[in-house]
Design a protein around this motif. Structure first.
Motif, short mmCIF file in Angstrom:
data_model
loop_
_atom_site.label_atom_id
_atom_site.label_comp_id
_atom_site.label_asym_id
_atom_site.label_seq_id
_atom_site.Cartn_x
_atom_site.Cartn_y
_atom_site.Cartn_z
N LYS A 1 0.81 -1.22 0.00
CA LYS A 1 0.00 0.00 0.00
C LYS A 1 0.85 1.27 0.00
O LYS A 1 0.61 2.19 -0.79
N ASP A 2 1.85 1.34 0.86
CA ASP A 2 2.68 2.54 0.93
C ASP A 2 3.42 2.78 -0.38
O ASP A 2 3.50 3.92 -0.85
N ALA A 3 3.96 1.72 -0.98
CA ALA A 3 4.68 1.86 -2.25
C ALA A 3 3.73 2.29 -3.37
O ALA A 3 4.09 3.14 -4.19
N LEU A 4 2.52 1.72 -3.38
CA LEU A 4 1.54 2.11 -4.40
C LEU A 4 1.13 3.57 -4.24
O LEU A 4 1.03 4.30 -5.23
N LEU A 5 0.91 3.98 -3.01
CA LEU A 5 0.54 5.38 -2.77
C LEU A 5 1.67 6.32 -3.17
O LEU A 5 1.42 7.40 -3.73
N ALA A 6 2.90 5.92 -2.90
CA ALA A 6 4.04 6.75 -3.30
C ALA A 6 4.11 6.87 -4.82
O ALA A 6 4.34 7.96 -5.37
N ARG A 7 3.89 5.77 -5.52
CA ARG A 7 3.87 5.80 -6.99
C ARG A 7 2.76 6.71 -7.49
O ARG A 7 2.95 7.48 -8.43
N LEU A 8 1.60 6.59 -6.88
CA LEU A 8 0.47 7.42 -7.31
C LEU A 8 0.72 8.90 -7.05
O LEU A 8 0.32 9.75 -7.85
N ARG A 9 1.40 9.21 -5.96
CA ARG A 9 1.74 10.62 -5.72
C ARG A 9 2.71 11.13 -6.79
O ARG A 9 2.60 12.27 -7.24
N ARG A 10 3.64 10.27 -7.23
CA ARG A 10 4.55 10.68 -8.31
C ARG A 10 3.78 10.89 -9.60
O ARG A 10 4.03 11.84 -10.34
N VAL A 11 2.83 10.00 -9.89
CA VAL A 11 2.00 10.15 -11.09
C VAL A 11 1.20 11.44 -11.00
O VAL A 11 1.11 12.18 -11.99
N GLU A 12 0.66 11.72 -9.84
CA GLU A 12 -0.09 12.96 -9.65
C GLU A 12 0.81 14.17 -9.95
O GLU A 12 0.39 15.12 -10.61
N GLY A 13 2.04 14.13 -9.49
CA GLY A 13 2.99 15.20 -9.79
C GLY A 13 3.28 15.30 -11.27
O GLY A 13 3.41 16.41 -11.81
N GLN A 14 3.39 14.15 -11.93
CA GLN A 14 3.62 14.16 -13.38
C GLN A 14 2.45 14.80 -14.11
O GLN A 14 2.66 15.57 -15.05
N VAL A 15 1.23 14.49 -13.69
CA VAL A 15 0.05 15.07 -14.33
C VAL A 15 0.03 16.58 -14.13
O VAL A 15 -0.24 17.34 -15.08
N ALA B 1 5.21 9.18 -20.53
CA ALA B 1 5.86 8.76 -19.29
C ALA B 1 4.85 8.60 -18.16
O ALA B 1 4.92 7.65 -17.37
N THR B 2 3.90 9.51 -18.10
CA THR B 2 2.86 9.46 -17.07
C THR B 2 1.97 8.24 -17.26
O THR B 2 1.62 7.54 -16.30
N THR B 3 1.63 7.96 -18.50
CA THR B 3 0.81 6.79 -18.82
C THR B 3 1.52 5.51 -18.38
O THR B 3 0.93 4.62 -17.77
N ARG B 4 2.81 5.42 -18.68
CA ARG B 4 3.59 4.23 -18.31
C ARG B 4 3.66 4.08 -16.80
O ARG B 4 3.58 2.97 -16.27
N ALA B 5 3.81 5.19 -16.09
CA ALA B 5 3.87 5.14 -14.63
C ALA B 5 2.55 4.64 -14.05
O ALA B 5 2.53 3.83 -13.12
N LEU B 6 1.44 5.10 -14.60
CA LEU B 6 0.13 4.65 -14.14
C LEU B 6 -0.09 3.19 -14.49
O LEU B 6 -0.66 2.42 -13.71
N GLU B 7 0.38 2.78 -15.66
CA GLU B 7 0.28 1.36 -16.04
C GLU B 7 1.09 0.49 -15.09
O GLU B 7 0.68 -0.63 -14.77
#
Length: 93
Positions: free
Chosen positions: A8-22, A44-50
């Protein structure tokens, strides 16, 4: 309990990075950045979300589907159909 709880923590961290990319892509458009540069960042944002989606799918298969197959019967069949449908949605997107 959901299969991703351990990540969960790693997924949330990834999602925060994606949010920053957006937000960065939006800022690029606000600043009239060259189209190809914006498209590169969208890619790059699409790949991160994938990557988040694939991590969730892996957790689902390893936890939820594996647990359901131990029970067998319609529970297992339902989880396998559900996983197959999720994979199909990811492939189409």
């Amino acid at each position: 309990m959901h299969g991703y709880v351990g990540n969960k923590d790693a997924l949330l961290a990834r999602l925060r990075r994606v949010e920053g990319q957006v937000r960065g892509v939006a800022r690029m458009i606000e600043e009239d950045t060259y189209c190809i540069d914006v498209l590169t960042q969208v890619s790059a944002t699409t790949r991160a979300l994938e990557a988040v989606a694939l991590a969730l799918l892996d957790d689902h298969l390893m936890h939820c589907v594996a647990e359901a197959t131990e029970h067998g019967g319609t529970v297992a069949e339902d989880k396998l159909r559900e996983a197959s449908a999720a994979i199909a949605r990811l492939v189409r997107s």
